[in-house]
Design a protein around this motif. Structure first.
Motif, PDB file in Angstrom:
ATOM      1  N   ALA A 161     139.950  74.721 140.750  1.00  0.00           N
ATOM      2  CA  ALA A 161     140.432  73.939 141.837  1.00  0.00           C
ATOM      3  C   ALA A 161     141.153  74.522 142.860  1.00  0.00           C
ATOM      4  O   ALA A 161     140.818  74.011 144.338  1.00  0.00           O
ATOM      5  CB  ALA A 161     142.012  73.443 141.196  1.00  0.00           C
TER       6      ALA A 161
ATOM      7  N   PRO B  56     126.755  73.054 142.558  1.00  0.00           N
ATOM      8  CA  PRO B  56     127.064  72.852 140.553  1.00  0.00           C
ATOM      9  C   PRO B  56     126.174  73.952 139.495  1.00  0.00           C
ATOM     10  O   PRO B  56     127.847  75.070 139.210  1.00  0.00           O
ATOM     11  CB  PRO B  56     127.827  71.710 140.496  1.00  0.00           C
ATOM     12  CG  PRO B  56     126.936  71.250 141.235  1.00  0.00           C
ATOM     13  CD  PRO B  56     126.263  72.127 142.201  1.00  0.00           C
TER      14      PRO B  56
ATOM     15  N   GLN C 107     131.162  77.347 148.860  1.00  0.00           N
ATOM     16  CA  GLN C 107     131.062  76.007 149.820  1.00  0.00           C
ATOM     17  C   GLN C 107     129.581  76.049 149.480  1.00  0.00           C
ATOM     18  O   GLN C 107     128.770  74.798 149.674  1.00  0.00           O
ATOM     19  CB  GLN C 107     132.147  75.541 150.297  1.00  0.00           C
ATOM     20  CG  GLN C 107     131.354  76.508 151.791  1.00  0.00           C
ATOM     21  CD  GLN C 107     132.605  77.337 152.177  1.00  0.00           C
ATOM     22  OE1 GLN C 107     132.958  77.858 151.191  1.00  0.00           O
ATOM     23  NE2 GLN C 107     132.304  78.334 152.942  1.00  0.00           N
TER      24      GLN C 107
ATOM     25  N   ARG D  26     140.640  76.087 134.960  1.00  0.00           N
ATOM     26  CA  ARG D  26     140.663  74.951 135.661  1.00  0.00           C
ATOM     27  C   ARG D  26     141.889  75.586 136.726  1.00  0.00           C
ATOM     28  O   ARG D  26     141.294  74.469 138.255  1.00  0.00           O
ATOM     29  CB  ARG D  26     141.150  74.120 134.657  1.00  0.00           C
ATOM     30  CG  ARG D  26     139.928  73.207 133.886  1.00  0.00           C
ATOM     31  CD  ARG D  26     140.081  72.061 133.801  1.00  0.00           C
ATOM     32  NE  ARG D  26     140.770  72.070 132.253  1.00  0.00           N
ATOM     33  CZ  ARG D  26     140.907  71.463 131.310  1.00  0.00           C
ATOM     34  NH1 ARG D  26     139.954  70.754 131.034  1.00  0.00           N
ATOM     35  NH2 ARG D  26     142.015  71.761 130.100  1.00  0.00           N
TER      36      ARG D  26
ATOM     37  N   ASP E 175     134.996  72.174 141.788  1.00  0.00           N
ATOM     38  CA  ASP E 175     135.317  70.979 140.746  1.00  0.00           C
ATOM     39  C   ASP E 175     134.910  71.353 140.072  1.00  0.00           C
ATOM     40  O   ASP E 175     133.507  71.210 139.512  1.00  0.00           O
ATOM     41  CB  ASP E 175     134.966  69.822 141.182  1.00  0.00           C
ATOM     42  CG  ASP E 175     135.045  68.485 140.083  1.00  0.00           C
ATOM     43  OD1 ASP E 175     135.637  68.086 139.575  1.00  0.00           O
ATOM     44  OD2 ASP E 175     134.123  67.844 139.483  1.00  0.00           O
TER      45      ASP E 175
ATOM     46  N   ALA F 122     134.955  69.596 136.596  1.00  0.00           N
ATOM     47  CA  ALA F 122     133.920  68.559 136.159  1.00  0.00           C
ATOM     48  C   ALA F 122     131.936  68.903 136.120  1.00  0.00           C
ATOM     49  O   ALA F 122     131.493  68.443 135.322  1.00  0.00           O
ATOM     50  CB  ALA F 122     134.452  67.800 135.769  1.00  0.00           C
ATOM     51  N   SER F 123     132.039  68.834 137.261  1.00  0.00           N
ATOM     52  CA  SER F 123     130.301  69.221 137.639  1.00  0.00           C
ATOM     53  C   SER F 123     129.931  70.152 137.792  1.00  0.00           C
ATOM     54  O   SER F 123     128.918  70.426 137.378  1.00  0.00           O
ATOM     55  CB  SER F 123     130.796  69.116 139.260  1.00  0.00           C
ATOM     56  OG  SER F 123     130.555  67.655 139.931  1.00  0.00           O
TER      57      SER F 123
END
Length: 801
Positions: free
Chosen positions: A94, A29, A25, A90, A99, A101-102
């Motif tokens: 998740a 990205p 966290q 993926r 994420d 896509a990011s």
């Protein structure tokens, strides 16, 4: 490969601790992407090493594909797909709260190419790995790529494309594989006691070519081939006082930017430097590898194939001759035989300005030994050909003419194979552009129609359509794309046709959301998305497209007869070369038309014009799945092949086209009923050329709708294009419309007018879309590459695809 989701999550957590000593966290990205890239690269590295080891032990013949451009696109998703772990990764990410896509969006889009040429080269590398062909790419590691395109007041502005601002996680620097490249200086030829010519150099500018290797993964087959890109650096053993700041900049500029501005002497010299730089480094690297095999140099062509992609790498021929003569001590005849058997050439254009020519003095000064060899190749060519064909014929095929070195002529004379990239293009080469060479060397000429990798352009960029196809015909088509033809059986299946429409609508909604976020323009996903995405050049005729848009807008404003028309969104993506002022004027015109139309509330959003900035692979992956119409409107005979036509067809767009390039072969597959054709054919065009009977002014004078459209360029109807509008207007009338835009205008408008009726008939439209997808498998680059392997390179490949 097979890995569990839990195993991947442990590997990813280990890597981020090793790289950043942070919790997930707390990472950006980009940092998450770099972490994932390092894990995936590690997964592939064992296969990469094993592929190299297997090829060396078996002494398999290697293909070296030389190209000044490679346009690979982002590699993360492609590598995951080819490893067979995309879904696993993926899902694992998740669960870790990442994420995907990011993370993927944070990656840079490698700026190593301009358009079709570079993208084709990357498709070919992908297919070579998938077909188990030992293949290698060879090019330049551009620090800034082409350029980052911005629009300022509608004008194209070029900014540095700093794609290497952050480290490229996929590349590996191989300093121990560096090669020395010589420029300038003096060449000394001396005969030793045995009568052998020895070559020595003095006063040269030596540059170190350092390779950066990137693994190219085959699709689910454990093969990993190599893309080698060269970076220009100061030699490591150099005395640094001999490299003042100006000289350092000169060295680094060689691998700084793709296609530097060639409007000045210094710019052209830099381009020539780039070409010899990557050719010399690459050929030296090949010979270094070959020597390790322990095979006599006379057998080089049995173990190595050097492919010249367009004229930029043509100096492969004299550079290989240089090494065989000067370093291996072969006779001229022996070296020439080996060189011809080793080298092959793809011609990508019939445009005279694109067939490279270099001033004799420039080349002789920059690479004097290469110049000597080219002169000798030319002398021997003239000597042998004159006896057979006479002086006039032979002089037309000479490499050196009037102080200019013709690189295409050198490529043809020094290669055993010359291929065009579409049937029509190859026919034109044989019958027109290179007719003399075809008469002299008919057996060398052959056709290899271009192809695209369906993995990137369907499996990756259009997952919804890919899944739908698999639901109906299974998954075998992913490895055997010709099996897409099985979709033809579902032409009357209303459920499939409705699902196909829903997939297209979802893709259009995604692109509309992108346009809203990035450009602040709202477009209707239910409108017809009419797409023209390609390099901005007059022969590609973006101007014809925008003239139709202007005339449609004027008709809406003046008569309102189009009130019930299906809304249209015209989508452009294109870069113009920095020194190509006419192309940049057309960009300004398109943007001015877009600004006028998009802000005119009186037309009730019937037309919108979207010109995306900085078009490249990643943007293409957004646009192509959303396209309804594929604009392939080049002047007939000018587009060698095209590949956007294939990508758009594969994604269900209906092609609006002239019978040019590979459009001819697309038409052969889908027929009149699934394509929108217009315009002259080649025989009519050649009639105009031969008779000199084309007069654009007459068309303007007798076509009121066209006249009103052209007048809008100069009468203030379109604001802020006073200078550009006049230049374009004059190009069409005063200078007689070089690319026959006015001649094809009426035919184009008529073809465009058919779209409304076809699009309203949803079943008919979806059937047309389905038939295009079903016939697209033949245009897979896997099949193109297998033809190269069988008919040009003579290398083995997986024959089960």
């Amino acid at each position: 490969m097979e890995i569990s989701k839990e195993h991947f999550k442990k590997e990813y957590s280990r890597a981020l601790t090793s790289l950043y000593a942070s919790e997930i966290q707390d990472l950006t990205p980009l940092e998450q992407y770099i972490t994932l890239g390092s894990v995936v690269k590690e997964y592939a590295s064992q296969n990469w090493m094993q592929t190299k080891k297997k090829n060396q032990q078996s002494q398999a013949k290697q293909v070296y594909y030389f190209s000044i451009e490679f346009l690979p696109g982002k590699l993360l998703k492609s590598n995951l797909l080819n490893l067979g772990i995309l879904d696993t990764v993926r899902e694992g990410l998740a669960e870790l709260g990442v994420d995907f896509a990011s993370l993927e969006a944070a990656a840079a889009d490698p700026g190593l190419g301009n358009g079709g040429l570079g993208r084709l080269a990357s498709c070919f590398l992908d297919s070579m790995a998938t077909c188990d062909i030992p293949g290698n790419g060879n090019g330049i590691r551009y620090r800034y790529g082409l350029f980052k395109q911005k629009f300022v007041n509608g004008f194209q502005v070029e900014l540095p494309d700093d794609w290497l601002r952050h480290a490229d996680v996929w590349e590996t620097r191989r300093e121990n594989k560096a090669e020395l490249v010589r420029f300038f200086g003096d060449v000394h030829l001396e005969e030793d006691e045995e009568g052998v010519i020895k070559v020595s150099y003095s006063n040269t500018e030596d540059i170190l070519a350092v390779p950066y290797d990137t693994g190219i993964l085959g699709y689910e087959n454990d093969t990993v081939n190599n893309l080698r890109l060269w970076s220009a650096e100061i030699p490591t053993n150099a005395e640094l006082e001999y490299y003042p700041e100006e000289r350092r900049k000169s060295i680094h500029s060689i691998s700084e930017m793709l296609y530097p501005d060639d409007s000045s002497y210094d710019g052209r010299l830099l381009r020539l430097k780039q070409e010899y730089f990557f050719v010399s480094a690459g050929v030296q690297s090949i010979i270094r590898y070959y020597r390790r095999l322990g095979v006599p140099i006379e057998h080089l062509a049995e173990k190595v194939s050097i492919h010249i992609n367009d004229t930029h790498p043509t100096m492969c021929i004299p550079e290989l001759m240089r090494i065989l003569l000067d370093e291996e001590g072969l006779s001229w005849d022996a070296a020439w035989t080996i060189t011809m058997k080793t080298c092959s050439y793809t011609n990508h254009t019939i445009l005279a300005e694109a067939l490279e020519k270099w001033p004799e003095r420039m080349l002789s000064n920059l690479v004097p030994r290469i110049y000597q060899i080219i002169c000798e190749i030319n002398r021997r060519h003239l000597e042998s050909m004159t006896v057979l064909y006479g002086a006039d014929f032979t002089q037309r095929t000479a490499i050196i003419q009037d102080g200019v070195i013709h690189m295409a002529n050198l490529a043809i004379i020094g290669s055993h194979s010359v291929n065009g990239v579409a049937k029509l293009h190859t026919d034109i080469l044989k019958e027109k552009a290179l007719h003399d060479f075809y008469l002299a060397y008919p057996a060398r000429f052959n056709n290899k129609t271009n192809g695209i990798t369906h993995r990137r352009w369907l499996l990756l960029s259009n997952e919804g359509l890919s899944d739908l196809i698999s639901d109906y015909i299974g998954t075998e088509w992913k490895k055997k794309p010709n099996e897409l033809y099985l979709l033809k059986a579902f032409k009357e299946d209303t459920i499939l046709l409705e699902k196909l429409e829903q997939v297209k609508l979802a893709n259009k909604e995604r692109f509309a959301a992108y346009v809203k976020e990035e450009m602040g323009i709202e477009i209707d996903p239910n409108a017809v998305f009419d797409v023209q995405i390609k390099r901005l050049h007059a022969y590609k005729r973006q101007l014809l497209n925008v003239l139709h848009i202007i005339s449609l807008y004027l008709k809406l404003k003046e008569t309102n007869v189009e009130e019930e028309m299906v809304p249209r969104v015209f989508i452009f993506g294109a870069k113009a070369a920095p020194s190509y002022s006419y192309a940049k004027e057309i960009i300004k015109l398109i943007n001015a038309v877009a600004d006028l139309i998009n802000n005119d509330a009186t037309i009730d959003d019937k037309i919108k014009v979207i010109f995306v900035e900085n078009y490249g692979v990643t943007l293409a992956e957004k646009i192509i799945p959303a396209a309804d119409i594929s604009e392939q409107i080049s002047l007939v005979t000018k587009e060698a092949s095209g590949t956007s036509n294939m990508k758009l067809m594969l994604n269900g767009a209906v092609t609006l086209a002239t019978l040019d390039g590979a459009n001819v072969e697309i038409h052969d597959k889908v027929g009149d009923e699934n394509m929108l054709l217009f315009g002259m054919q080649d025989k009519e065009l050649y009639h105009f050329y031969d008779s000199n009977s084309y007069h654009s002014q007459e068309i303007y004078d007798h076509n009121p709708r066209l006249k009103r459209c052209l007048d809008a360029l100069v009468d203030g109807t379109i604001p802020n294009i006073e200078a550009e509008g006049r230049e374009i207007f004059d190009s069409l009338l005063k200078y007689n419309d070089e690319y026959f835009v006015l001649k094809d205008y009426d035919s184009y408008v008529q073809a465009q007018s058919r779209i409304d009726g076809l699009y309203r008939d949803r079943k008919k439209w979806n059937q047309m879309s389905l038939m295009n997808i079903a016939n697209a498998g033949e245009f897979s680059s896997d099949y193109t590459i297998m033809h190269y392997a069988d008919e040009i390179w003579n290398v083995n490949h997986n024959k089960n695809l």
